[in-house]
Scaffold this active site. Structure first.
Site, mmCIF file in Angstrom:
data_model
loop_
_atom_site.group_PDB
_atom_site.id
_atom_site.type_symbol
_atom_site.label_atom_id
_atom_site.label_comp_id
_atom_site.label_asym_id
_atom_site.label_seq_id
_atom_site.Cartn_x
_atom_site.Cartn_y
_atom_site.Cartn_z
ATOM 1 N N ASP A 191 0.645 -1.305 0.125
ATOM 2 C CA ASP A 191 -0.194 0.185 0.086
ATOM 3 C C ASP A 191 0.902 1.382 0.098
ATOM 4 O O ASP A 191 0.627 2.064 -0.739
ATOM 5 C CB ASP A 191 -0.823 -0.093 1.290
ATOM 6 C CG ASP A 191 -0.358 -0.169 2.689
ATOM 7 O OD1 ASP A 191 0.859 -0.526 2.435
ATOM 8 O OD2 ASP A 191 -0.842 0.197 3.500
ATOM 9 N N ASP B 260 -6.105 -2.573 -3.099
ATOM 10 C CA ASP B 260 -5.001 -1.592 -3.650
ATOM 11 C C ASP B 260 -4.388 -2.140 -4.804
ATOM 12 O O ASP B 260 -4.592 -1.319 -5.950
ATOM 13 C CB ASP B 260 -3.996 -1.319 -2.858
ATOM 14 C CG ASP B 260 -4.408 -0.711 -1.275
ATOM 15 O OD1 ASP B 260 -5.210 -1.174 -0.766
ATOM 16 O OD2 ASP B 260 -4.026 0.341 -0.810
ATOM 17 N N TRP C 204 -11.814 -6.385 -1.441
ATOM 18 C CA TRP C 204 -10.405 -6.610 -1.134
ATOM 19 C C TRP C 204 -10.205 -8.426 -1.565
ATOM 20 O O TRP C 204 -9.533 -8.338 -2.088
ATOM 21 C CB TRP C 204 -10.119 -6.305 0.336
ATOM 22 C CG TRP C 204 -9.703 -5.178 0.608
ATOM 23 C CD1 TRP C 204 -8.429 -4.845 1.071
ATOM 24 C CD2 TRP C 204 -10.440 -3.887 0.399
ATOM 25 N NE1 TRP C 204 -8.400 -3.388 1.262
ATOM 26 C CE2 TRP C 204 -9.586 -2.835 0.794
ATOM 27 C CE3 TRP C 204 -11.631 -3.262 0.216
ATOM 28 C CZ2 TRP C 204 -9.858 -1.590 0.775
ATOM 29 C CZ3 TRP C 204 -12.053 -2.025 -0.022
ATOM 30 C CH2 TRP C 204 -11.031 -1.170 0.518
ATOM 31 N N GLU D 58 -2.357 9.118 -0.686
ATOM 32 C CA GLU D 58 -3.311 8.233 -0.160
ATOM 33 C C GLU D 58 -4.432 9.028 -0.094
ATOM 34 O O GLU D 58 -5.486 8.520 -0.225
ATOM 35 C CB GLU D 58 -2.919 7.757 1.569
ATOM 36 C CG GLU D 58 -3.845 6.868 2.042
ATOM 37 C CD GLU D 58 -3.347 6.310 3.302
ATOM 38 O OE1 GLU D 58 -2.601 7.002 3.961
ATOM 39 O OE2 GLU D 58 -3.966 5.258 3.803
ATOM 40 N N HIS E 144 0.986 6.400 -2.027
ATOM 41 C CA HIS E 144 -0.234 5.204 -2.159
ATOM 42 C C HIS E 144 -0.546 5.115 -3.715
ATOM 43 O O HIS E 144 -1.064 6.045 -4.115
ATOM 44 C CB HIS E 144 -1.275 5.564 -1.298
ATOM 45 C CG HIS E 144 -1.549 4.834 -0.169
ATOM 46 N ND1 HIS E 144 -0.612 4.797 0.771
ATOM 47 C CD2 HIS E 144 -2.575 3.885 0.225
ATOM 48 C CE1 HIS E 144 -1.006 3.670 1.875
ATOM 49 N NE2 HIS E 144 -2.327 3.555 1.351
ATOM 50 N N ARG F 234 5.349 4.238 6.229
ATOM 51 C CA ARG F 234 4.867 3.801 7.458
ATOM 52 C C ARG F 234 4.965 2.499 7.956
ATOM 53 O O ARG F 234 5.437 1.477 7.286
ATOM 54 C CB ARG F 234 3.603 4.467 7.742
ATOM 55 C CG ARG F 234 2.699 3.583 7.155
ATOM 56 C CD ARG F 234 1.128 4.471 7.401
ATOM 57 N NE ARG F 234 0.153 3.743 6.579
ATOM 58 C CZ ARG F 234 -0.870 4.168 6.075
ATOM 59 N NH1 ARG F 234 -0.835 5.605 6.078
ATOM 60 N NH2 ARG F 234 -1.963 3.417 5.564
ATOM 61 N N ASP F 235 4.710 2.130 9.209
ATOM 62 C CA ASP F 235 4.813 0.909 9.809
ATOM 63 C C ASP F 235 3.628 -0.093 9.140
ATOM 64 O O ASP F 235 2.564 -0.340 10.026
ATOM 65 C CB ASP F 235 4.888 0.995 11.335
ATOM 66 C CG ASP F 235 3.770 1.712 11.894
ATOM 67 O OD1 ASP F 235 2.892 2.108 11.058
ATOM 68 O OD2 ASP F 235 3.561 1.612 12.956
ATOM 69 N N GLU F 236 3.473 -0.029 7.776
ATOM 70 C CA GLU F 236 2.449 -0.977 7.315
ATOM 71 C C GLU F 236 3.084 -1.686 5.962
ATOM 72 O O GLU F 236 3.460 -2.832 6.269
ATOM 73 C CB GLU F 236 1.402 -0.150 6.832
ATOM 74 C CG GLU F 236 0.006 -0.602 6.437
ATOM 75 C CD GLU F 236 -1.001 -0.014 6.511
ATOM 76 O OE1 GLU F 236 -1.060 1.053 7.290
ATOM 77 O OE2 GLU F 236 -2.331 -0.670 6.317
HETATM 78 C C1 BGC Z 1 -4.073 0.904 3.817
HETATM 79 C C2 BGC Z 1 -4.998 0.761 2.720
HETATM 80 C C3 BGC Z 1 -5.687 -0.398 2.787
HETATM 81 C C4 BGC Z 1 -6.930 -0.131 3.857
HETATM 82 C C5 BGC Z 1 -7.680 -0.960 4.184
HETATM 83 C C6 BGC Z 1 -4.938 0.998 4.775
HETATM 84 O O1 BGC Z 1 -4.168 1.138 6.185
HETATM 85 O O2 BGC Z 1 -3.123 1.594 3.884
HETATM 86 O O3 BGC Z 1 -4.088 1.118 1.439
HETATM 87 O O4 BGC Z 1 -6.518 -0.720 1.368
HETATM 88 O O5 BGC Z 1 -6.072 0.047 5.018
HETATM 89 O O6 BGC Z 1 -8.804 -0.451 4.299
#
Ligand code: BGC
Length: 974
Positions: A515, A528, A581, A789, A810, A519-521
């Site tokens: 995504d 996406d 998703w 984003e 994003h 960040r911490d993701e």
């Molecule tokens: C992400 C998104 C992802 C979403 C889910 C977010 O934290 O960055 O890109 O699809 O969560 O709703």
């Protein structure tokens, strides 16, 4: 159906987006062999890659592209021969497999169907392609090599460094930048000496639980970054194969590996890091070096207890936190023969489990571009902020002239600066994204971390007085997906938007489609990827990349069979996928099949597709999808009134059921196809019944939101005679909002294509040109170099949005990239076509004066270049051999159309299909064409809303395509 792969040509080395190689060039590792000057194959590929080393696929796809300078110079037949010895490919030789001459004008690939391939063997293959008539075939030769196949006979053990058991650790709190305080252990070093003599062939097979970098004789092996890549390591671990013959020397040699935590035992996503919480507690290496002598005998050096282990300069390395090199701990010369490792310990052997090992199927992450500093600003005593001018994923390489022992250089990364010109890092959440160098008094150090990456445009570098721009460079990392598309038009802002979309892709295709990179993701969110894939596949050849990721999607499936929200799966987000998703598990394989023609995208996905639909159906027998979802993200981040969840969910349910039916149809599973077509029809009926109110003239969908209409129209959910009313309402909503979009991630991807389909390309253009929030140009005018984003991630009035979720890189809203190629430039694949067997060329000029799209398709280069000058419209088209195209020449005066200066009626390979208001349509064979015509008047909104094209998959009655062949003639072939 027709066939596959992939772009040869230009990997995006350098930052130019136009790295598409010229047609006709011999691709790497392939060699021309006789043939004509007309039709010829090139870019031979195996499983969508050029000369892959180390595959474990038993039925690899052997694919090719075609080029010819002549019109209508199409292939009629092909022949593929595969042999271990190149001479067995010649006439009179004894190939292992020979297709013989296959009459198949649409072929651009064939699945290998010869005797079982032997492990660790190089196979050569030759392709012959016959043009029409008596000419000799054109030929091209390439190779691929197997790794561990059949019953893998690994000998290596997993080894590591004695793990001080990691304490239970929580992620540091926001803003914490404690440099060594993340509880991360130093990176283990592992070495093994051995002697070699008279080696003629050496292959190194390597993997890690964690990340590895391996050297032979002090020289780094290969150029893979973050290897072996991210998978769910409890399900599958990739290994890579390297040809290291040239690195060996007679006598003593050393294999030397550095390990890091990576996704295996480091911080991943937003979950707290607890020892072993994700996959494992400490990194481990597995490697085998196979040395073959002139006598044909092979010796194997494998990871085992004979390896020695210690630590060196890398004191910690983590994907989110960053990397620390303390040169005082450097073990100089450890990677070379002669190093005294008596102070080191024997490697810890953890186990010899080989069950999860698979050969990697995609190209690795590589350092793909270097960006010089645009500016260096001094912000304090020995503190400088460097601007690289581009938001990206990667790292900084820094040259330091001299650093006293114990002196510290710190590199902090940020996407933006705050009002005081300091790095804005609040939106990184707990990702420290900080690299540290500690000196030992030596001069001339080059510091470049190897086991981390950051999302940044700016770097704050502390501890280097008088930093010069020449001393820093940003290194962009991403999965090596060969660049395949180029776009430009007369509006510089739209060109910049396209560049932002490309950089969003480069920054987020890092082993998995993430995504965001900062960040911490950094997770593989399915929606996406789903909304962005059509754009991504026009920018680059993503066939191999998504082949790998679809395995992650498959591995992540829940016990009930559902797709998830993220893949690879994480413990904290392992729920069933939300609407849009989870549906990516259906939508992505379908789109890849249509783009590349490889039927394995469907055959491998179909069981999962069916299980997904069955799961939703089981829990929602009345066909309104309300139950059995994890979180429901609806139309994520839509700025306007939310679209009702049931509307979003049920629309996706219908769409996925339809695509599942179509996939079954392609695979020849007629009963399955019938079942899911019927289900899709039923859901469609329920959708209208439950959510649509219509009185003949007007129509409203529950919630009355843009996304509601977009989903219904894009997925073909409305009765045909009702769709124009829905399109009118959609246009009203878009117009009354600005014109502006009030859609989130799901709706945005559909907006321009649907408006265009229903005759409102003018509105799509208006959205493109809009510059207030929400719009694509607003961020651009406020310094964006990637897609944000949120439409309003930063505004002059409110500043930065809440840091808890505000990424500036994003790609989801960048899904407009698709329409730039398909709509603005007008280079599209016909809706009934697969593998670019039939193009549709239909420019939507709007107020632009020119646009170009060049795309290295699965079949060869396709290109559209149009220009409007005074009252003349000029349209150049290139159609690859084996394809044809419908070409819409924009004009209100059919009689004004000329092709290469002459009357089209006198031309071969070109047929007039129809003259309609606004355009005259021709069918053209392969080749290049130059149409001119009197330009139409300025674009006016259409009054009628008759769909110009059908986006919705029509219930198909296509013949099933054979599974063993890619590239057989297609339903749509005239
Ligand atoms: C992400 C998104 C992802 C979403 C889910 C977010 O934290 O960055 O890109 O699809 O969560 O709703």
């Amino acid at each position: 159906m027709s066939g596959p792969p992939a772009a040869d040509g230009a990997s995006a080395n350098g930052v130019s987006s136009n790295g598409v190689s010229a047609d006709g060039a011999s691709s790497n590792g392939t060699s021309a062999h006789g043939g004509s000057q007309g039709l010829r194959p090139y870019a031979l590929r195996c499983d969508h890659r050029t000369t892959p080393l180390g595959i474990d696929e038993s039925t690899p796809l052997l694919g090719w592209r075609l080029v010819s300078e002549r019109r209508g110079d199409d292939p009629t037949a092909y022949r593929v021969r595969v042999a271990e010895r190149p001479e067995d490919l010649d006439e009179g030789g004894r190939p292992l497999w020979d297709t013989g001459r296959v009459e198949d004008p649409g072929a651009i690939g064939v699945l290998y169907a010869g005797p079982a391939l032997t492990a660790r063997t190089r196979y050569h293959w030759r392709l012959s392609v016959w043009p029409a008539g008596p000419s000799a075939p054109a030929e091209e030769t390439s190779w691929f090599e197997t790794a561990f196949t059949g019953t893998p006979d690994w000998r290596a053990s997993w080894i590591g460094h004695d793990p001080h058991p990691l304490a239970v650790m929580d992620a540091p709190t926001e803003g914490a930048h404690a440099l060594d305080g993340h509880g991360l252990a130093p990176c283990p070093l592992l070495r093994r000496t051995f002697t070699a003599s008279n080696v003629t062939r050496a292959r190194l097979y390597v993997s890690a639980r964690g990340l590895y970098e391996i050297r032979l004789g002090g020289v780094r092996v290969g150029d893979a970054e973050l290897a072996p890549g991210w998978t769910d390591y409890t399900r599958r671990i990739q290994y890579q194969t390297y040809d290291v013959t040239a690195l060996l020397r007679e006598g003593e040699n050393v294999l030397a590996a550095t390990l890091a935590d990576g996704w295996w035992s480091g911080f991943v996503g937003f979950e707290p890091r607890r020892a072993g919480a994700h996959y494992g507690a400490f990194p481990q290496l597995l490697a085998e070096l196979h040395l073959t002598g002139a006598d044909g005998r092979t010796t194997v050096i494998a990871t085992d207890s004979a390896w020695r282990t210690g630590t060196g300069a890398v004191r910690h390395a983590d994907l989110l936190m960053g990397e620390c090199h303390d040169l005082r701990h450097a073990a100089d010369g450890w990677e070379l023969p002669g190093y005294d490792d008596s102070g080191w310990t024997p490697a810890l052997v953890t186990d010899a489990d080989h069950g999860l090992l698979v050969a990697s199927v995609d190209e690795p992450v590589r350092a793909m571009a270097e960006l010089p500093a645009r500016s260096v600003t001094r912000t304090g005593e020995a503190v400088h902020v460097v601007d690289f001018g581009q938001n990206l994923a990667g790292r900084v390489r820094l040259r330091v002239a001299a650093l006293p022992g114990g002196a510290r250089v710190t590199v902090r990364h940020a996407e933006a600066l705050d009002a005081a010109g300091r790095p804005y890092t609040a939106n990184l959440r707990t990702a420290a994204a900080t690299d540290v160098l500690i000196g030992d008094g030596r001069e001339h150090t080059v510091f470049e971390p190897g086991f981390t990456y950051h999302g940044f445009r700016y770097a704050e570098i502390s501890g280097v007085p008088g930093l010069r721009a020449a001393d820093v460079v940003a290194v962009a990392l991403h999965s090596d997906t060969p660049w395949a598309g180029a776009f430009d038009c007369s509006d510089p802002e739209i060109n910049r938007l396209h560049t932002c979309v490309e950089w969003g892709q480069r920054s987020n295709f890092v082993s998995v489609p993430t995504d965001c990179p900062q960040r911490d993701e950094r997770l593989g969110w399915l929606a996406d990827a789903q909304v962005f894939l059509p754009t991504a596949a026009l920018n680059a050849d993503v066939a191999a990349f998504f082949t790998k990721w679809l395995r992650d999607v498959e591995d992540a499936r829940t016990p009930e069979g559902g797709f998830t929200n993220v893949a690879p799966r994480l413990t904290g987000v392992a729920d069933e996928g939300a609407p849009g998703w989870g549906d990516a598990g259906v939508i992505i394989p379908w789109h890849l099949y249509r783009t590349y023609g490889d039927p394995r995208f469907l055959s491998r996905a179909l069981p999962g597709m069916r299980a997904w639909i069955d799961l939703i159906h089981r829990h929602n027998p009345d066909l309104v999808w309300r139950r059995k979802v994890g979180p429901h993200f609806a139309d994520w981040l839509a700025p306007g009134t939310p679209t009702p969840r049931d509307v979003v969910a049920t629309a996706y349910f219908a769409h996925s059921a339809r695509l599942t039916a179509r996939a079954a149809e392609v695979l020849g599973e007629r009963d399955t196809a019938h079942t899911y077509h019927r289900l899709a029809d039923d859901i469609r009926a329920v959708f209208t019944d439950r959510f649509v109110i219509s009185d003949g003239e007007t129509l409203s969908i529950e919630g009355d939101t843009q996304t509601g209409y977009l989903l219904a129209l894009a997925f073909g959910l409305l009765p045909e005679d009702r769709a124009p009313a829905a399109a009118r309402r959609l246009a009203e909503l878009v117009e009354s909002a600005g014109p502006a979009l009030l859609t989130g991630f799901l709706g945005v991807a559909l907006a321009a294509p649907v408006l265009d389909t229903y005759g409102r390309a003018d509105l799509a253009h208006a959205l493109l040109r809009r510059a207030e929030v929400p719009s694509w140009l607003f961020p651009l005018r406020h310094g964006a170099t990637t897609i944000w984003e949120r439409w309003d991630g930063w505004t002059p009035d409110a500043g930065f949005r809440a840091p808890s979720m505000n990424s500036f890189n994003h790609y989801a809203l960048g899904s407009i990239g698709e329409w730039l190629h398909r709509g603005v430039a007008g280079l599209d694949q016909h809706p009934d076509s697969t593998g670019y067997r039939r193009l549709r060329v239909r420019p939507r000029p709007g107020a632009l004066t020119h646009a170009n799209s060049r795309y290295l398709s699965a079949r060869g280069t396709a290109e559209v270049r149009w220009e409007r000058r005074d009252d003349t419209f000029s349209l150049r088209v290139r159609v690859p051999p084996g394809a044809d195209a419908e070409v819409y020449v924009p004009t209100d005066e059919p009689g004004s159309v000329r092709e290469s200066g002459g009357d089209p009626a006198d031309r071969d390979h070109l047929t007039l299909l129809r003259a309609a208001p606004g355009h005259t349509v021709y069918r053209v064979a392969s080749g290049t064409y130059h149409f001119t015509a009197t330009a139409p008047g300025p674009a006016a909104p259409a009054t009628a809303f008759a769909p110009a094209t059908a986006l919705a998959p029509a219930p198909a009655e296509h013949a099933p395509a054979p599974l063993t062949r890619v590239g057989s003639p297609e339903e749509s072939t005239p």
